[in-house]
Write a protein that holds these residues in place. Structure first.
Motif, PDB file in Angstrom:
ATOM      1  N   GLY B 283      18.007  48.067 -29.992  1.00 45.29           N
ATOM      2  CA  GLY B 283      18.420  49.393 -30.454  1.00 45.29           C
ATOM      3  C   GLY B 283      17.268  50.356 -30.576  1.00 45.29           C
ATOM      4  O   GLY B 283      17.254  51.417 -29.939  1.00 45.29           O
ATOM      5  N   PHE B 284      16.283  49.985 -31.376  1.00 44.59           N
ATOM      6  CA  PHE B 284      15.199  50.928 -31.630  1.00 44.59           C
ATOM      7  C   PHE B 284      14.125  50.907 -30.539  1.00 44.59           C
ATOM      8  O   PHE B 284      13.801  51.940 -29.949  1.00 44.59           O
ATOM      9  N   VAL B 285      13.565  49.717 -30.247  1.00 49.81           N
ATOM     10  CA  VAL B 285      12.402  49.667 -29.358  1.00 49.81           C
ATOM     11  C   VAL B 285      12.793  50.012 -27.919  1.00 49.81           C
ATOM     12  O   VAL B 285      12.210  50.907 -27.300  1.00 49.81           O
ATOM     13  N   LEU B 286      13.820  49.323 -27.419  1.00 52.31           N
ATOM     14  CA  LEU B 286      14.160  49.514 -26.010  1.00 52.31           C
ATOM     15  C   LEU B 286      14.959  50.801 -25.786  1.00 52.31           C
ATOM     16  O   LEU B 286      14.495  51.748 -25.131  1.00 52.31           O
ATOM     17  N   VAL B 287      16.161  50.845 -26.377  1.00 54.60           N
ATOM     18  CA  VAL B 287      17.062  51.986 -26.128  1.00 54.60           C
ATOM     19  C   VAL B 287      16.547  53.260 -26.789  1.00 54.60           C
ATOM     20  O   VAL B 287      16.630  54.349 -26.210  1.00 54.60           O
ATOM     21  N   GLY B 288      15.998  53.126 -27.995  1.00 55.53           N
ATOM     22  CA  GLY B 288      15.634  54.321 -28.751  1.00 55.53           C
ATOM     23  C   GLY B 288      14.236  54.825 -28.504  1.00 55.53           C
ATOM     24  O   GLY B 288      13.902  55.945 -28.903  1.00 55.53           O
ATOM     25  N   SER B 289      13.367  54.008 -27.862  1.00 58.15           N
ATOM     26  CA  SER B 289      11.980  54.449 -27.682  1.00 58.15           C
ATOM     27  C   SER B 289      11.507  54.337 -26.223  1.00 58.15           C
ATOM     28  O   SER B 289      11.169  55.342 -25.599  1.00 58.15           O
ATOM     29  N   LEU B 290      11.479  53.092 -25.694  1.00 61.45           N
ATOM     30  CA  LEU B 290      10.895  52.902 -24.362  1.00 61.45           C
ATOM     31  C   LEU B 290      11.713  53.616 -23.282  1.00 61.45           C
ATOM     32  O   LEU B 290      11.158  54.301 -22.412  1.00 61.45           O
ATOM     33  N   LEU B 291      13.028  53.480 -23.359  1.00 56.75           N
ATOM     34  CA  LEU B 291      13.888  54.097 -22.355  1.00 56.75           C
ATOM     35  C   LEU B 291      13.756  55.630 -22.363  1.00 56.75           C
ATOM     36  O   LEU B 291      13.493  56.241 -21.310  1.00 56.75           O
ATOM     37  N   PRO B 292      13.910  56.279 -23.520  1.00 61.87           N
ATOM     38  CA  PRO B 292      13.731  57.739 -23.521  1.00 61.87           C
ATOM     39  C   PRO B 292      12.320  58.159 -23.113  1.00 61.87           C
ATOM     40  O   PRO B 292      12.162  59.179 -22.427  1.00 61.87           O
ATOM     41  N   LEU B 293      11.301  57.377 -23.500  1.00 60.67           N
ATOM     42  CA  LEU B 293       9.936  57.708 -23.076  1.00 60.67           C
ATOM     43  C   LEU B 293       9.861  57.728 -21.561  1.00 60.67           C
ATOM     44  O   LEU B 293       9.310  58.662 -20.957  1.00 60.67           O
ATOM     45  N   GLY B 294      10.437  56.692 -20.937  1.00 64.39           N
ATOM     46  CA  GLY B 294      10.468  56.620 -19.480  1.00 64.39           C
ATOM     47  C   GLY B 294      11.205  57.804 -18.884  1.00 64.39           C
ATOM     48  O   GLY B 294      10.717  58.458 -17.947  1.00 64.39           O
ATOM     49  N   LEU B 295      12.356  58.098 -19.443  1.00 61.53           N
ATOM     50  CA  LEU B 295      13.178  59.187 -18.918  1.00 61.53           C
ATOM     51  C   LEU B 295      12.464  60.534 -19.042  1.00 61.53           C
ATOM     52  O   LEU B 295      12.521  61.383 -18.147  1.00 61.53           O
ATOM     53  N   LEU B 296      11.781  60.732 -20.176  1.00 62.88           N
ATOM     54  CA  LEU B 296      11.154  62.037 -20.415  1.00 62.88           C
ATOM     55  C   LEU B 296       9.927  62.249 -19.542  1.00 62.88           C
ATOM     56  O   LEU B 296       9.602  63.374 -19.173  1.00 62.88           O
ATOM     57  N   TYR B 297       9.220  61.165 -19.209  1.00 63.37           N
ATOM     58  CA  TYR B 297       7.961  61.327 -18.494  1.00 63.37           C
ATOM     59  C   TYR B 297       8.041  60.972 -17.015  1.00 63.37           C
ATOM     60  O   TYR B 297       7.158  61.327 -16.244  1.00 63.37           O
ATOM     61  N   HIS B 298       9.087  60.257 -16.616  1.00 61.55           N
ATOM     62  CA  HIS B 298       9.170  59.898 -15.197  1.00 61.55           C
ATOM     63  C   HIS B 298       9.468  61.138 -14.364  1.00 61.55           C
ATOM     64  O   HIS B 298      10.343  61.926 -14.713  1.00 61.55           O
TER      65      HIS B 298
END
Lengths: 131, 404, 254
Positions: B283-298
Motif C-alpha cells: 500500500g504505502f511503499v509500492l503503490v503509494g510511493s515507488l509507483l507514483p515516483l516512477g510515473l511522475l519522473y518517467h
C-alpha cells in the motif's frame, strides 16, 4: 454548564415552578393541568427548602459532585446517592414503577435531559450493602 | 496577466450535481454518526485494545493533508515563488475546509460528542491533545486572516507576514499531530520524536496530491486552464515530497530496528503483521510511493496529465495505508508488560489485537472528506478563489511582470 | 498457608520470599483494624500525607484463581457482576482487573498476577487527558471524572498497563457507589468508595477472606503500616519500572 443549557433550564424551571408552585406534588392539580406523579419520599424533610431545591438542586449536586470526585468528601447532605436513597424505590425492572421515580418523572415532565443517569444508578442502595 | 484576476466557480449543472452528490455523502456520514452515537461504539470494529479506528485514520489523514495543502500558498507568499502565488487563495481555503472535515470526524467519533463544550472549558495544559485544540482553532483563525490579506486589496501588504505566521503555525500544527503518537511513551509502535517531522513530510505529500487533483478536476469540470509549465513544477515537487516521506518512514523504522527492544514491533509491521505488513509494503511503499515516483519522473508518463492524476490518486491511497498502519497497526501490536516473557490473559495480553473496520466508521470517515470538498466548493462559488487562468501564456506574462 | 505450594521445587530465593511474606500477612488482621480506626472523616478532603498502595505477592497467587476478579465484578458491577454489556463482544467488554499468566519460555519459570490500574504517581493517562478528566487524587488514587470525560480514549492509548476500558453501550445496571456509563473510560478505582469509608478494596478483601493473602493494601507513606514495612524490607517490583511512573501497585515474586 452551557449558556443554552442555562437558558433551557431557566425556562423549564420557570414553567415547573409556575405549575407546581400552588399544587401538591403527586397528583393532578384541580386546575386540570396534568402533573407529574411520583412516589412520596421516605424522609419528612428535604436537606434544603423544597422551593430552593426545585430551582437549584442541580447546582447543589454539581457542587458536591466535584468535591466528592476530586477531594473525596463524602458528606451525605448534598449527595445524589442520598437523593435517590430517599426519593426512589428499586423498581426492579417494572416500567410502571419506574415512571414513579421522582427524578425520572419530574425530568420527563419538564423535558429536562440531564445525563446524570447515563452513569449513576437510579436505584437506591440495598440496605446492608450501603456505603 | 500582469495582475491575477480571480473568479468564482461557475454555477453550472455539473457544479450542483457534484455538490449534491457530496451533500449526500455528508448526510450518510452524519447518519453513521447518529447510528454510532445512539448504539454506542459496540457497533464499530473498535474495542478496548484497538481504541482508535478508521475514523481516526480519516481524521488524521485530513488534518495532516490540511496543513500540507497550505504549502502551495506558503511557497508563493513566504518564499516568493511567483508560479505558486495565484493558487494561494485556493490553498488557504482548502487548508481550512480539510481541517474542518478532519476535526468533524474526530469529534463525531468521541464517546461523548455532546460534551464538546467540555473540551473548550476544561483544559489540561500538559495534554498534547489540549495543545492541539489551540493549534487547530488557531490555524483556522490565522489562515482566515491570511486569506483576507490575500483577497482584500487594502490588506495586501499584510499577506507576507500573515503567510509567514501561517507557515510557522502549520509546522507547529503538524508537529502537534505527529506528537499525539510520538509522545506515547508506553507503546512500542509510537514513542518516537521522528514522528513529528515524519508527519510534516507526509503533510507536504498528501496536501499536494489533493491539490493537484482539485486543479485537474477544475480543468476537466469547466475548462479552466492549468498550463504545462506550472503543472510540471507542481508534479516535480510532489515527487520530492513523496521521497521525503519515504525517507522519514525509513528513518523511523531503521532507528527502531537498531534497538533490540523494538525488534518485536518492527517484525510485526515489516514482516509478519498480515494486513499491516501488506498495507505497509504494497500500500504505502509500492503503490503509494515507488509507483507514483516512477510515473511522475518517467519521461513517458511524467508529462501526461492523466498519469499525474493517477500518481496523485496513488499517493493518497498510499497515504491512507500509511496512516492505517501507524494508527491501527501501532495498537494491534500488544503492549509489552514483561519484556521477553510469554503472557496471556482474558484481556488479549500478549496476542495481536484484532480490528476490522465497520461500515459506519468508513462512512463517517468518507463523510468527512466529502464535507471538506463540499465546503470548499460552496466557498469557491461565492467568493473569488480561483485565478482566471494559469495557462502558460498568462503565467509567462505574470512572471515577467513580477520581475519588475 | 500451603495452598500455594503447588510448586514442589522451590529454589532458595523463592522459599525465602514466601516465608517472609507469610510473616507479613500474619500481621495483617490487626492492621486492618488499625486502618479502619483511622478512616478519614467524611467532610475532610483527601491529603497527600497518605499514599494508598497495593502489594501483590505473585508467589501466593495461584494460576487459575480469579477470586479478586470476581470480587471486583460483584463490587463494581461489571462483567458477571452486571446484567449490562450484552451487545459488546469479548474485546469490547470492560475489564477493570484481570489475571495475567506470565511464562519465561527459556527457563520455563511461570507466574501469575492480577493486573489493574497501577495508580501511578505520574500517570500517563492523566498527562494526555485533554480535559483533565483523568486525574490522580491527592492520596494517590487515579480516577476518571466521568462528568468531564469526552470519550476520546487517548488515555487508553497512553496507559502502559492496558488498565482502562471504554464503555461501548448503554448501561442501566450500575451500582449506586460505582457509576459507569456509555461513552466514557473507566478503570480500577482502588475501590475508592470503600477506601474512603476505611475499608480495603474488594479484591484484597476477597483474597484475604479466601485465605490466599496474596494482596496487601495500605498507606505507603505510613512507616508503621504493614505494606510500608514490607516494601522497606523486601525486594518489590514495579511493572514497567523503566517508565519511572512510580506505581502504587507493587509486586513480589516476579
Amino acid at each position: 454548564m452551557t449558556c443554552f443549557a442555562n437558558l433551557k433550564r431557566s425556562l423549564t424551571v420557570l414553567a415547573t415552578v409556575a405549575l407546581l408552585g400552588a399544587s401538591a406534588p403527586g397528583g393532578a392539580a384541580d386546575s386540570g393541568i396534568p402533573m407529574p406523579s411520583f412516589m412520596e419520599p421516605q424522609g419528612t424533610q428535604c436537606v434544603e427548602d423544597t422551593d430552593f431545591m426545585r430551582r437549584n438542586h442541580m447546582e447543589v449536586i454539581l457542587d458536591h459532585r466535584d468535591k466528592t470526585m476530586h477531594e473525596g468528601i463524602r458528606t451525605k447532605k448534598h449527595s445524589l446517592k442520598e437523593c435517590i436513597n430517599c426519593h426512589a424505590a428499586d423498581y426492579q425492572g417494572d416500567e410502571k414503577a419506574r415512571e414513579q421515580h421522582f427524578c425520572v418523572s419530574c425530568h420527563q415532565y419538564t423535558a429536562a435531559q440531564p445525563d446524570c443517569f447515563q452513569c449513576h444508578s437510579l436505584k437506591p442502595e440495598q440496605p446492608g450493602a450501603a456505603r | 496577466m500582469k495582475h491575477i484576476t480571480y473568479r468564482e466557480l461557475p454555477g453550472r449543472s455539473g457544479y450542483y450535481g457534484l455538490l449534491g452528490a457530496l451533500a449526500l455523502v455528508v448526510l450518510m456520514g452524519f447518519g453513521a454518526f447518529l447510528f454510532m452515537e445512539h448504539h454506542g461504539h459496540y457497533v464499530t470494529g473498535m474495542n478496548n485494545q484497538v481504541v482508535w479506528g478508521t475514523p481516526h485514520v480519516f481524521a488524521v489523514f485530513l488534518i495532516v493533508a490540511a496543513s500540507g495543502v497550505l504549502n502551495m500558498a506558503s511557497i508563493g507568499s513566504v518564499f516568493g515563488k511567483s508560479m505558486y502565488k495565484p493558487l494561494g487563495r485556493m490553498a488557504g481555503l482548502l487548508a481550512i475546509t480539510l481541517l474542518m472535515g478532519g476535526l468533524t470526524v474526530l469529534v463525531l467519533d468521541l464517546g461523548h460528542p455532546d460534551r464538546l463544550i467540555v473540551a473548550m472549558t476544561h483544559y489540561n495544559f500538559k495534554s498534547i491533545f489540549a495543545w492541539n485544540i489551540f493549534l487547530y482553532t488557531g490555524f483556522m483563525a490565522i489562515v482566515a486572516v491570511y486569506l483576507w490579506s490575500m483577497m482584500e486589496r487594502r490588506m495586501n501588504p499584510y499577506s507576507k507576514p500573515m503567510g509567514f505566521l501561517a507557515f510557522v503555525w502549520r509546522l507547529m500544527l503538524t508537529t502537534g499531530t505527529g506528537s499525539i503518537f510520538g509522545f506515547l511513551v508506553a507503546r512500542q509502535g509510537y514513542d518516537a520524536a521522528v514522528m513529528a517531522p515524519m508527519f510534516i513530510a507526509m503533510s507536504f505529500s498528501f496536501g499536494l496530491a489533493i491539490f493537484l487533483l482539485v486543479l485537474r478536476a477544475m480543468e476537466g469540470g469547466f475548462g479552466w486552464e492549468l498550463g504545462g509549465m506550472a503543472l510540471k513544477r507542481y508534479k516535480n515537487l510532489l515527487g520530492v515530497f513523496i521521497a521525503a516521506t519515504l525517507y522519514f518512514v525509513a528513518l523511523m523504522h531503521l532507528t527502531n530496528l537498531y534497538a533490540t527492544e523494538h525488534h518485536g514491533v518492527e517484525a510485526f509491521i515489516l514482516m509478519n503483521g498480515g494486513i499491516y505488513t501488506f498495507l505497509f509494503w504494497v500500500g504505502f511503499v509500492l503503490v503509494g510511493s515507488l509507483l507514483p515516483l516512477g510515473l511522475l519522473y518517467h519521461p513517458a508518463t511524467g508529462g501526461s496529465r492523466t498519469w499525474i492524476v493517477v500518481a496523485s490518486v496513488l499517493v493518497l491511497v498510499g497515504a491512507l495505508a500509511l496512516v492505517y498502519v501507524i494508527i491501527i497497526g501501532g495498537q494491534a501490536y500488544p503492549l509489552v508488560l514483561f519484556p521477553g516473557m510469554e503472557v496471556s490473559s482474558s484481556f488479549n495480553d500478549g496476542v495481536v489485537n484484532s480490528y476490522a473496520p465497520s461500515l459506519p466508521e468508513v462512512v463517517l470517515g468518507v463523510g468527512g472528506i466529502a464535507l471538506a470538498l463540499a465546503l470548499a466548493m460552496v466557498a469557491m462559488r461565492v467568493l473569488r478563489f480561483i485565478p482566471e487562468t494559469m495557462s502558460d501564456e498568462a503565467m509567462q506574462q505574470y512572471l515577467e511582470a513580477s520581475k519588475h | 498457608m500451603n495452598e500455594t505450594s503447588e510448586h514442589t521445587d522451590l529454589n532458595r530465593r523463592e522459599f525465602l520470599t514466601r516465608s517472609a511474606a507469610t510473616a507479613g500477612v500474619a500481621l495483617a488482621p490487626g492492621v486492618m483494624l488499625y486502618s479502619v480506626a483511622q478512616a478519614r472523616p467524611a467532610d475532610e478532603p483527601v491529603s497527600s500525607a497518605v499514599r494508598w498502595g497495593l502489594l501483590i505477592d505473585s508467589n501466593k497467587c495461584a494460576s487459575g484463581c480469579s477470586d479478586c476478579v470476581s470480587a471486583c465484578e460483584r463490587e463494581n458491577g461489571w462483567g458477571t457482576g452486571s446484567t449490562d454489556e450484552t451487545h459488546s463482544d469479548a474485546t469490547q467488554k470492560a475489564q477493570w482487573i484481570r489475571k495475567v499468566e506470565v511464562k519465561n519460555t527459556e527457563t520455563g519459570h511461570a507466574f501469575t498476577l492480577p493486573m489493574m490500574c497501577q495508580h501511578c504517581e505520574n500517570p500517563p493517562c492523566a498527562d494526555v487527558c485533554p480535559t483533565g478528566a483523568s486525574f490522580r487524587r491527592d492520596d494517590g488514587i487515579v480516577l476518571v471524572d466521568k462528568h468531564i470525560c469526552i470519550g476520546c480514549r487517548y488515555c487508553m492509548m497512553a496507559c502502559p498497563y492496558k488498565a482502562r476500558s471504554f464503555v461501548h453501550e448503554t448501561l442501566t445496571d450500575q451500582k449506586p457507589y460505582a457509576p459507569r456509563g456509555k461513552g466514557t473510560v473507566e478503570a480500577c478505582t482502588l475501590c475508592v468508595h470503600r477506601v474512603d469509608a476505611g475499608d480495603s478494596p474488594a479484591c484484597v478483601e476477597a483474597c484475604t477472606a479466601e485465605n490466599h493473602n496474596a494482596m496487601l493494601f495500605g498507606d505507603l507513606n505510613d512507616p508503621e503500616s504493614p505494606i510500608a514495612k514490607t516494601v522497606a524490607t523486601y525486594a518489590t517490583t514495579q511493572i514497567r519500572a523503566d517508565l519511572n511512573l512510580n506505581p502504587g501497585v507493587r509486586y513480589q515474586g516476579i
